[in-house]
Design a protein around this motif. Structure first.
Motif, mmCIF file in Angstrom:
data_model
loop_
_atom_site.group_PDB
_atom_site.id
_atom_site.type_symbol
_atom_site.label_atom_id
_atom_site.label_comp_id
_atom_site.label_asym_id
_atom_site.label_seq_id
_atom_site.Cartn_x
_atom_site.Cartn_y
_atom_site.Cartn_z
ATOM 1 N N GLU A 163 1.440 23.390 15.758
ATOM 2 C CA GLU A 163 1.079 24.001 17.040
ATOM 3 C C GLU A 163 1.284 25.510 16.998
ATOM 4 O OE1 GLU A 163 1.903 20.257 20.075
ATOM 5 O OE2 GLU A 163 3.483 21.749 19.788
ATOM 6 N N VAL A 164 2.385 25.944 16.411
ATOM 7 C CA VAL A 164 2.641 27.381 16.292
ATOM 8 C C VAL A 164 1.582 28.019 15.394
ATOM 9 C CG1 VAL A 164 4.271 29.131 15.470
ATOM 10 C CG2 VAL A 164 5.111 27.168 16.770
ATOM 11 N N VAL A 165 1.242 27.378 14.298
ATOM 12 C CA VAL A 165 0.208 27.895 13.405
ATOM 13 C C VAL A 165 -1.119 28.006 14.154
ATOM 14 C CG1 VAL A 165 -1.182 27.377 11.349
ATOM 15 C CG2 VAL A 165 1.308 27.134 11.266
ATOM 16 N N ALA A 166 -1.483 26.979 14.913
ATOM 17 C CA ALA A 166 -2.737 27.004 15.672
ATOM 18 C C ALA A 166 -2.725 28.134 16.701
ATOM 19 C CB ALA A 166 -2.963 25.659 16.366
ATOM 20 N N ALA A 167 -1.586 28.357 17.342
ATOM 21 C CA ALA A 167 -1.480 29.438 18.332
ATOM 22 C C ALA A 167 -1.677 30.799 17.685
ATOM 23 C CB ALA A 167 -0.119 29.378 19.034
ATOM 24 N N VAL A 168 -1.109 30.990 16.502
ATOM 25 C CA VAL A 168 -1.253 32.264 15.803
ATOM 26 C C VAL A 168 -2.686 32.433 15.314
ATOM 27 C CG1 VAL A 168 -0.560 33.564 13.745
ATOM 28 C CG2 VAL A 168 1.177 32.443 15.157
ATOM 29 N N GLU A 169 -3.222 31.412 14.689
ATOM 30 C CA GLU A 169 -4.571 31.527 14.139
ATOM 31 C C GLU A 169 -5.638 31.620 15.225
ATOM 32 O OE1 GLU A 169 -4.968 28.509 11.139
ATOM 33 O OE2 GLU A 169 -3.604 29.609 9.814
ATOM 34 N N GLY A 170 -5.359 31.053 16.396
ATOM 35 C CA GLY A 170 -6.315 31.118 17.501
ATOM 36 C C GLY A 170 -6.179 32.368 18.353
ATOM 37 N N GLY A 171 -5.134 33.162 18.097
ATOM 38 C CA GLY A 171 -4.963 34.406 18.837
ATOM 39 C C GLY A 171 -4.129 34.290 20.098
ATOM 40 N N LEU A 172 -3.516 33.133 20.328
ATOM 41 C CA LEU A 172 -2.655 32.969 21.492
ATOM 42 C C LEU A 172 -1.357 33.753 21.310
ATOM 43 C CD1 LEU A 172 -2.488 31.485 24.228
ATOM 44 C CD2 LEU A 172 -1.467 29.560 23.019
ATOM 45 N N LEU A 173 -0.862 33.796 20.087
ATOM 46 C CA LEU A 173 0.322 34.575 19.709
ATOM 47 C C LEU A 173 -0.004 35.385 18.463
ATOM 48 C CD1 LEU A 173 3.227 31.926 19.768
ATOM 49 C CD2 LEU A 173 2.907 33.784 21.399
ATOM 50 N N SER A 174 0.572 36.564 18.354
ATOM 51 C CA SER A 174 0.463 37.314 17.106
ATOM 52 C C SER A 174 1.576 36.825 16.178
ATOM 53 C CB SER A 174 0.626 38.816 17.364
ATOM 54 O OG SER A 174 1.950 39.092 17.790
ATOM 55 N N LYS A 175 1.483 37.160 14.908
ATOM 56 C CA LYS A 175 2.552 36.778 13.974
ATOM 57 C C LYS A 175 3.899 37.351 14.419
ATOM 58 C CE LYS A 175 -0.220 36.017 9.864
ATOM 59 N NZ LYS A 175 -0.532 36.451 8.491
ATOM 60 N N PRO A 176 3.967 38.656 14.783
ATOM 61 C CA PRO A 176 5.260 39.185 15.235
ATOM 62 C C PRO A 176 5.779 38.490 16.497
ATOM 63 C CG PRO A 176 3.787 40.985 14.647
ATOM 64 C CD PRO A 176 2.969 39.723 14.621
ATOM 65 N N GLN A 177 4.882 38.148 17.417
ATOM 66 C CA GLN A 177 5.311 37.444 18.629
ATOM 67 C C GLN A 177 5.867 36.063 18.292
ATOM 68 O OE1 GLN A 177 1.536 37.623 20.693
ATOM 69 N NE2 GLN A 177 2.334 39.088 22.204
ATOM 70 N N ALA A 178 5.175 35.343 17.410
ATOM 71 C CA ALA A 178 5.634 34.008 17.026
ATOM 72 C C ALA A 178 6.985 34.083 16.314
ATOM 73 C CB ALA A 178 4.603 33.334 16.131
ATOM 74 N N CYS A 179 7.132 35.046 15.419
ATOM 75 C CA CYS A 179 8.402 35.196 14.698
ATOM 76 C C CYS A 179 9.545 35.507 15.654
ATOM 77 C CB CYS A 179 8.280 36.274 13.625
ATOM 78 S SG CYS A 179 7.233 35.794 12.231
ATOM 79 N N ALA A 180 9.305 36.383 16.610
ATOM 80 C CA ALA A 180 10.343 36.738 17.575
ATOM 81 C C ALA A 180 10.654 35.562 18.503
ATOM 82 C CB ALA A 180 9.914 37.957 18.387
ATOM 83 N N ARG A 181 9.616 34.919 19.000
ATOM 84 C CA ARG A 181 9.787 33.816 19.956
ATOM 85 C C ARG A 181 10.567 32.651 19.346
ATOM 86 N NH1 ARG A 181 5.882 31.649 24.375
ATOM 87 N NH2 ARG A 181 6.415 29.455 24.491
ATOM 88 N N TYR A 182 10.288 32.346 18.065
ATOM 89 C CA TYR A 182 10.907 31.186 17.431
ATOM 90 C C TYR A 182 11.965 31.534 16.398
ATOM 91 C CZ TYR A 182 7.202 28.796 19.858
ATOM 92 O OH TYR A 182 6.376 28.319 20.844
ATOM 93 N N GLU A 183 12.320 32.809 16.310
ATOM 94 C CA GLU A 183 13.338 33.272 15.366
ATOM 95 C C GLU A 183 12.998 32.830 13.940
ATOM 96 O OE1 GLU A 183 17.229 32.199 16.779
ATOM 97 O OE2 GLU A 183 16.861 33.110 18.740
ATOM 98 N N LEU A 184 11.751 33.082 13.548
ATOM 99 C CA LEU A 184 11.267 32.758 12.211
ATOM 100 C C LEU A 184 11.119 34.029 11.402
ATOM 101 C CD1 LEU A 184 8.242 30.499 13.253
ATOM 102 C CD2 LEU A 184 10.487 29.704 12.476
ATOM 103 N N SER A 185 11.254 33.908 10.101
ATOM 104 C CA SER A 185 10.903 35.033 9.246
ATOM 105 C C SER A 185 9.386 35.014 9.065
ATOM 106 C CB SER A 185 11.591 34.930 7.887
ATOM 107 O OG SER A 185 11.063 33.835 7.158
ATOM 108 N N LEU A 186 8.819 36.142 8.758
ATOM 109 C CA LEU A 186 7.382 36.210 8.510
ATOM 110 C C LEU A 186 7.017 35.297 7.335
ATOM 111 C CD1 LEU A 186 4.627 37.391 9.151
ATOM 112 C CD2 LEU A 186 5.199 39.332 7.677
ATOM 113 N N GLU A 187 7.883 35.250 6.322
ATOM 114 C CA GLU A 187 7.626 34.416 5.153
ATOM 115 C C GLU A 187 7.552 32.933 5.530
ATOM 116 O OE1 GLU A 187 10.052 36.765 5.310
ATOM 117 O OE2 GLU A 187 9.111 38.259 4.009
ATOM 118 N N GLU A 188 8.425 32.500 6.446
ATOM 119 C CA GLU A 188 8.410 31.103 6.861
ATOM 120 C C GLU A 188 7.128 30.772 7.617
ATOM 121 O OE1 GLU A 188 11.449 27.816 8.711
ATOM 122 O OE2 GLU A 188 11.779 29.916 9.205
#
Length: 102
Positions: A40-65
């Motif tokens: 779901e997070v991948v779909a949100a990023v790829e669909g433009g609902l979230l940017s990569k930096p927004q997703a990383c911040a929101r879910y405390e993920l590294s960009l690599e993950e």
């Protein structure tokens, strides 16, 4: 977030064909990441609902993950995100890469 046509994206299609909005994404405090939530997070990023930096911040993920989730979905689909499949798929792709470079 804006899509390529400079329009704000309010929803995307999720991995199971459902409509995803920011409210329907996994909670920001998620600590147990099952394959569906990752997809779901991948779909949100790829669909433009979230940017990569927004997703990383929101879910405390590294960009690599996050990028590894994207790569896995692209290569193996949502089932590739299952914890039991990650090591198995990694080994299979490493063998294929060695054969191609040899």
């Amino acid at each position: 977030m804006l899509n390529v046509d400079n329009q704000i994206v309010h929803e995307v299609i999720g991995p199971l064909g459902e409509r995803l909005t920011l409210d329907k994404l996994p909670d920001p405090g998620t600590s147990r990441w099952v394959a569906r939530r990752k997809a779901e997070v991948v779909a949100a990023v790829e669909g433009g609902l979230l940017s990569k930096p927004q997703a990383c911040a929101r879910y405390e993920l590294s960009l690599e993950e996050l990028v590894s989730w994207q790569r896995t979905v692209e290569r193996d689909g949502m089932s590739g995100l299952c914890a039991s499949k990650v090591q198995q798929n990694r080994q299979r792709h490493e063998r294929l890469n060695r054969r191609q470079t040899a």
